[in-house]
Every structure is written in structure tokens, then in C-alpha cells.
Enzyme design. Sequence first.
Site, short mmCIF file in Angstrom:
data_model
loop_
_atom_site.label_atom_id
_atom_site.label_comp_id
_atom_site.label_asym_id
_atom_site.label_seq_id
_atom_site.Cartn_x
_atom_site.Cartn_y
_atom_site.Cartn_z
NE ARG A 6 61.70 -10.14 -48.05
CZ ARG A 6 62.93 -9.70 -47.77
NH1 ARG A 6 63.96 -10.09 -48.49
NH2 ARG A 6 63.13 -8.89 -46.75
CD GLU B 215 63.70 -17.35 -47.65
OE1 GLU B 215 64.10 -16.93 -46.55
OE2 GLU B 215 64.05 -16.86 -48.72
CG HIS C 87 67.05 -14.67 -47.67
ND1 HIS C 87 65.71 -14.50 -47.44
CD2 HIS C 87 67.54 -13.42 -47.92
CE1 HIS C 87 65.39 -13.21 -47.55
NE2 HIS C 87 66.51 -12.55 -47.85
C1 DGY Z 1 66.64 -7.72 -46.49
O1 DGY Z 1 67.26 -6.98 -45.71
O2 DGY Z 1 65.46 -7.51 -46.76
C2 DGY Z 1 67.38 -8.82 -47.12
O3 DGY Z 1 66.54 -9.73 -47.73
C3 DGY Z 1 68.28 -9.50 -46.11
O4 DGY Z 1 69.27 -10.15 -46.83
#
Ligand code: DGY
Length: 325
Positions: free
Chosen positions: A239, A268, A287
Site C-alpha cells: 500500500r 492514488e 497498482h
Molecule cells: C489487494 O487486493 O489488496 C491488492 O492491492 C489488489 O491488487
Amino acid sequence: MADVFVSRRIFDQAIEQVEDAGHTVRCNDTSRILPTDELIDRTRDAEGLICLLNDPIDADVLDACPNLKVVSNVAVGYDNVDVEAATERDVLVTNTPGVLTETTADLTFALLMAAARRIPEADVYSRADRYDGWELMQPHMGVDVYGKTLGIWGMGRIGQAVARRGYHGFDMDIIYNSREPKPDAEAELDAEYVEFDTLLERSEFLSIHTPLTPETEATFDAETFERMNDEAILVNAARGPIVDEDDLAAALKAGELRGAAIDTFEDEPAVNQQLAEIEEFVVLAPHIGSASRETRLEMAEMAAANMVAGLEGSVPPNLINEDAL
Ligand code: DGY
């Protein structure tokens, strides 16, 4: 029969799964992220909400949608959902773990390799027809990956899958720091549990795999970068807000670490422009950790299955908040 709102475009198969269970499904059939007031307007009467990781579902949203029984997040991470607020309102929250582990680990390793061997820079150079012939001192000399020390911060499912690639595929030494030691990973991967400071000092590649929580937010900041190995490449496909991007750009410019491979951004969809200006040993991606067709379909189907189970009164297979039952 319940009314389910889907906040963004997803696969038809997943929508049919919910419809086949007898529910009515309404969708935002676009790629447009709905502003909160519009999300509320369209979810107000729904009993189910299928949402994505960039739909903030907080107490205000939950209060404005009093019929909600199930919030099914199409992601393994659920930092966008106020789970405590949902639990207080007896709203079930689910996620999609497991199905994206290997795909995300593949992408993490691909980014690590791309940064180390400077593949995006070489690609741009080749397309611009600037290659004049092989020479020993080529402009895109990278650094080796095999045999190096791979540090994993957060040895959960995805962290272990990345470590496995490094250990079995590239003969890397695995060190890790996690909330708790992982004896299975230690046995399989000869992985060594180390303190966080040691992880910073020894990792030649340091890959982040923790969830975003108040405790992990901005852990990687100016002070952390100072303590990292100057030769290290930082990888973040977890993240964005775990890393302070301005501090990362400054640290890269100051030579406090060698490079970075970044798949998730702090704010983002904004891409930090200071980072984007740095080309050498820096790779950026929007991402896409789990973005293979097969995996995204599995995520959508899993979210649909969670929704159907929750609406029919059974325990959804990927329930996060048992206390809401
Ligand atoms: C999630 O599922 O949390 C991922 O970041 C998606 O790619």
C-alpha cells in the site's frame, strides 16, 4: 431477494453469480470512481455493496445506507473500509485473500528485477533507436539479483511467495521481520527473523508486504531511508501510504538507497512527480500487482460468493468481522 450495488465495472460472470442467487444487481458500469455522495445515493437502499479498494466505506457511508448487510471488497487489503464501524452496525465485511498471492508475488519480483536490471530505461533507449552496438561499458549496467539478500517486511502469504521466488529461483538469502516469527518459512526458505533495524541495514532488496494500518503508515520515511543499506532497492507492491514518497525521492537523489520499484502510490491515482523524474533504478507501475485476467476474475467471483453467502444468512467464506454476525 436483495438489492446489490456494484461500485465499478467488474466481470459479467460475477454479476451473474449474484443474480443467479436471486438478487437484483445494479452497477456503475464505468471506470469512474464515484464521489462519496454519489456512491451513497446509489447504495442508499441496497442490502449489498460490492466495492473496490479505492471506495472509502466509512461510518458516514454506512449510516447513510441503513439497509446494508454485506460489504464485499474486491481486494485482499481492506484499509478502505472502517471495519469497526461496520461491526458496530452489524454489517458483514469480506475480502478476497489467497487468489491473488502468486500473481502479486510474480509482479513484485518482476518489478524488483526491472529496477535492478534497469529494464524500463533500456526499453525507452532501444525504442528511441539509441543503441549503437554492444560494448563492455554499456549505459544500462544494473546490479545482480541472484545470491543477494532479500529482506521481507511482513511475512504473510504474499511476503512468503516473494521470498520463495528469491530463495528457490535466485539463490537469495532471506531475512524478514514480521509481527511474529514464521517457523514454516524459516524451515522452507532458511529465512532468518531479524529486528526491523537489522532488516534495514542488511537488505539489498527490501520488499514491503504489510497491510496499511495506523502503525505501518509512513514507516518508510527520511529517518528510515537513512538507516537503509545505500545499495538497497526498495520494493512496494503493498500500500502506497506505507512509504513517504517525497522522502523516498529525496533519499534516492541523495544516494541513501540505490533504487525503488513502486506499484502502489501514497495518494492514488496521483503519481508522485518527484519520483517520476528519477529514471535510474526506479520503476513505477499503476497498482497492477494482481492484474492478470485470471486472478482478477477469481477475485470478482470470490467477492460475489462472499456477497451471496452473506445475503442468504450463512457465514461468508472470507468474513473479516466475525463480531458482526
Ligand atoms: C489487494 O487486493 O489488496 C491488492 O492491492 C489488489 O491488487
